[in-house]
Motif scaffolding. Structure first.
Motif, mmCIF file in Angstrom:
data_model
loop_
_atom_site.group_PDB
_atom_site.id
_atom_site.type_symbol
_atom_site.label_atom_id
_atom_site.label_comp_id
_atom_site.label_asym_id
_atom_site.label_seq_id
_atom_site.Cartn_x
_atom_site.Cartn_y
_atom_site.Cartn_z
ATOM 1 N N ILE A 151 0.853 -1.183 0.000
ATOM 2 C CA ILE A 151 0.000 0.000 0.000
ATOM 3 C C ILE A 151 0.890 1.235 0.000
ATOM 4 O O ILE A 151 1.757 1.394 0.863
ATOM 5 N N GLU A 152 0.704 2.104 -0.970
ATOM 6 C CA GLU A 152 1.498 3.324 -1.089
ATOM 7 C C GLU A 152 0.589 4.534 -0.934
ATOM 8 O O GLU A 152 -0.455 4.633 -1.588
ATOM 9 N N VAL A 153 0.965 5.440 -0.052
ATOM 10 C CA VAL A 153 0.145 6.621 0.230
ATOM 11 C C VAL A 153 1.025 7.859 0.154
ATOM 12 O O VAL A 153 2.097 7.911 0.773
ATOM 13 N N LYS A 154 0.573 8.858 -0.585
ATOM 14 C CA LYS A 154 1.222 10.159 -0.607
ATOM 15 C C LYS A 154 0.199 11.183 -0.122
ATOM 16 O O LYS A 154 -0.775 11.478 -0.810
ATOM 17 N N SER A 155 0.416 11.693 1.073
ATOM 18 C CA SER A 155 -0.514 12.636 1.676
ATOM 19 C C SER A 155 0.135 14.015 1.689
ATOM 20 O O SER A 155 1.294 14.157 2.098
ATOM 21 N N TYR A 156 -0.586 15.027 1.221
ATOM 22 C CA TYR A 156 -0.031 16.379 1.203
ATOM 23 C C TYR A 156 0.116 16.903 2.632
ATOM 24 O O TYR A 156 -0.622 16.527 3.536
ATOM 25 N N LYS A 157 1.059 17.811 2.821
ATOM 26 C CA LYS A 157 1.271 18.402 4.133
ATOM 27 C C LYS A 157 0.179 19.429 4.426
ATOM 28 O O LYS A 157 -0.246 20.169 3.542
ATOM 29 N N MET A 158 -0.262 19.453 5.690
ATOM 30 C CA MET A 158 -1.233 20.451 6.099
ATOM 31 C C MET A 158 -0.553 21.819 6.181
ATOM 32 O O MET A 158 0.552 21.930 6.713
ATOM 33 N N PRO A 159 -1.185 22.865 5.663
ATOM 34 C CA PRO A 159 -0.608 24.203 5.796
ATOM 35 C C PRO A 159 -0.376 24.550 7.266
ATOM 36 O O PRO A 159 -1.252 24.391 8.098
ATOM 37 N N GLY A 160 0.820 24.983 7.576
ATOM 38 C CA GLY A 160 1.133 25.379 8.939
ATOM 39 C C GLY A 160 1.551 24.243 9.841
ATOM 40 O O GLY A 160 1.945 24.473 10.992
ATOM 41 N N ASN A 161 1.483 22.992 9.353
ATOM 42 C CA ASN A 161 1.902 21.855 10.174
ATOM 43 C C ASN A 161 2.466 20.763 9.276
ATOM 44 O O ASN A 161 1.730 19.867 8.839
ATOM 45 N N PRO A 162 3.773 20.800 8.975
ATOM 46 C CA PRO A 162 4.361 19.834 8.045
ATOM 47 C C PRO A 162 4.374 18.405 8.559
ATOM 48 O O PRO A 162 4.633 17.480 7.801
ATOM 49 N N ARG A 163 4.095 18.206 9.869
ATOM 50 C CA ARG A 163 4.084 16.845 10.412
ATOM 51 C C ARG A 163 2.761 16.124 10.147
ATOM 52 O O ARG A 163 2.661 14.919 10.330
ATOM 53 N N THR A 164 1.731 16.859 9.768
ATOM 54 C CA THR A 164 0.399 16.284 9.589
ATOM 55 C C THR A 164 0.023 16.247 8.120
ATOM 56 O O THR A 164 0.136 17.243 7.413
ATOM 57 N N GLY A 165 -0.448 15.075 7.663
ATOM 58 C CA GLY A 165 -0.884 14.935 6.283
ATOM 59 C C GLY A 165 -2.366 15.256 6.139
ATOM 60 O O GLY A 165 -3.135 15.201 7.101
ATOM 61 N N THR A 166 -2.764 15.581 4.917
ATOM 62 C CA THR A 166 -4.148 15.977 4.660
ATOM 63 C C THR A 166 -5.151 14.860 4.924
ATOM 64 O O THR A 166 -6.326 15.128 5.195
ATOM 65 N N LEU A 167 -4.706 13.615 4.859
ATOM 66 C CA LEU A 167 -5.624 12.507 5.130
ATOM 67 C C LEU A 167 -6.037 12.434 6.591
ATOM 68 O O LEU A 167 -7.109 11.919 6.918
ATOM 69 N N THR A 168 -5.197 12.937 7.479
ATOM 70 C CA THR A 168 -5.407 12.722 8.907
ATOM 71 C C THR A 168 -6.714 13.320 9.428
ATOM 72 O O THR A 168 -7.525 12.606 10.034
ATOM 73 N N PRO A 169 -6.994 14.615 9.223
ATOM 74 C CA PRO A 169 -8.270 15.133 9.715
ATOM 75 C C PRO A 169 -9.471 14.530 8.993
ATOM 76 O O PRO A 169 -10.537 14.348 9.591
ATOM 77 N N LEU A 170 -9.293 14.197 7.717
ATOM 78 C CA LEU A 170 -10.398 13.581 6.973
ATOM 79 C C LEU A 170 -10.713 12.199 7.533
ATOM 80 O O LEU A 170 -11.886 11.794 7.604
ATOM 81 N N SER A 171 -9.677 11.476 7.969
ATOM 82 C CA SER A 171 -9.916 10.153 8.554
ATOM 83 C C SER A 171 -10.631 10.275 9.895
ATOM 84 O O SER A 171 -11.418 9.401 10.270
ATOM 85 N N ALA A 172 -10.353 11.356 10.629
ATOM 86 C CA ALA A 172 -11.039 11.574 11.906
ATOM 87 C C ALA A 172 -12.524 11.809 11.677
ATOM 88 O O ALA A 172 -13.379 11.274 12.400
ATOM 89 N N ILE A 173 -12.852 12.596 10.656
ATOM 90 C CA ILE A 173 -14.262 12.852 10.332
ATOM 91 C C ILE A 173 -14.944 11.560 9.894
ATOM 92 O O ILE A 173 -16.076 11.261 10.297
ATOM 93 N N ALA A 174 -14.240 10.749 9.088
ATOM 94 C CA ALA A 174 -14.809 9.470 8.643
ATOM 95 C C ALA A 174 -15.036 8.537 9.835
ATOM 96 O O ALA A 174 -16.044 7.828 9.902
ATOM 97 N N ALA A 175 -14.096 8.538 10.796
ATOM 98 C CA ALA A 175 -14.247 7.687 11.980
ATOM 99 C C ALA A 175 -15.453 8.121 12.808
ATOM 100 O O ALA A 175 -16.202 7.285 13.320
#
Length: 275
Positions: free
Chosen positions: A239-263
């Motif tokens: 499984i290969e994933v390329k997640s863009y960096k969140m503006p203002g927080n390079p440690r967090t990828g764009t998938l992360t908050p979206l996965s929280a909403i999905a959960a």
């Protein structure tokens, strides 16, 4: 014929109002069927004021203890150091505890025992991982080996305890550098802000001590790259994933908050597609 009575929305309390918290709060404020934003808890109320002012429906700022009492679901997206102060009261109260800090969760296995006693639920969003339907399916057959290869921009790793302790100089890198190789448990200690994907993967597969992790600082990467290699008697996954960096927080990828909403959405009884 008696009309069915719609269940009251599940009340969500958010602890932490950083990048992830703001996005999830906004989504709940805009409306997610079956869920409502009940309260927020932050360390710095003055700093949170601007974000709270953008919400259409006013939400109270409460202490963690007050928020636990007011919510059905306690969503932890605060700093990892605050994890236990949020998790313990929520789980002790029998609430649904949803956390982005899976790395911190590895350090407190007693929380799983506490949840068994109180009836609480511990929910970990997929974060920067995809393909969990296949991973869950393979759990029946078992796993022979699970490896996470993580490649991140060097600036996102600067300041991590392992980088500081080992004296890595990540400035001016012109080639990829392997900065860590070990277990998911070791990765969680070495990179408290960067190893949640490793921790989440380990919880779903071989456990923290047997799930292997490679962490690379790669100047050619302008995103957060994860490669997951799973070997099972039933199948093999890559499984290969390329997640863009969140503006203002390079440690967090764009998938992360979206996965929280999905959960959060998955906690509301509804039709489910996929394992």
């Amino acid at each position: 014929m008696t009309k069915s009575i719609a269940a009251a929305p599940l009340k969500v309390g958010i602890v932490g109002l950083g990048v992830i918290g703001k996005i999830v709060a906004s989504a709940l404020d805009e409306g997610i069927p079956g869920l409502s934003l009940a309260a927020i808890s932050v360390r710095d109320a003055a700093k949170a004021a601007a974000s709270l002012g953008t919400l259409r429906t006013p939400v109270p700022l409460l202490s963690i203890g007050e928020l636990v009492g007011a919510a059905d679901i306690v969503f932890d997206c605060a700093v990892a150091a605050a994890h236990i102060d949020i998790a313990h009261p929520a789980i002790a109260a029998g609430k649904t505890f949803l956390t982005m800090n899976s790395g911190a969760l590895l350090h407190h296995p007693e929380l799983f025992d506490l949840a068994e006693k109180t009836g609480a639920r511990i929910v970990v969003p997929s974060g920067g991982i995809v393909g969990f339907d296949g991973i869950r399916a393979l759990a029946r057959a078992g796993f022979d080996a699970v490896t996470l290869v993580s490649r991140k921009p060097p600036e996102s790793l600067i300041g991590a305890p392992h980088i500081v302790r080992e004296g890595f100089d990540l400035s001016g890198l012109d080639a990829p550098m392997l900065v860590f190789e070990g277990s998911a448990a070791e990765a969680a200690r070495a990179f408290p802000a960067n190893a949640n994907v490793a921790a989440t993967l380990s919880l779903a597969t071989l456990g923290p001590d047997r799930t292997r992790v490679e962490m690379w600082a790669d100047p050619a990467v302008d995103c957060i790259y994860q490669e997951i290699l799973v070997k099972s008697p039933a199948a093999e996954l890559r499984i290969e994933v390329k997640s863009y960096k969140m503006p203002g927080n390079p440690r967090t990828g764009t998938l992360t908050p979206l996965s929280a909403i999905a959960a959060l959405r998955s906690l509301v009884p509804a039709t489910r597609i996929g394992g």
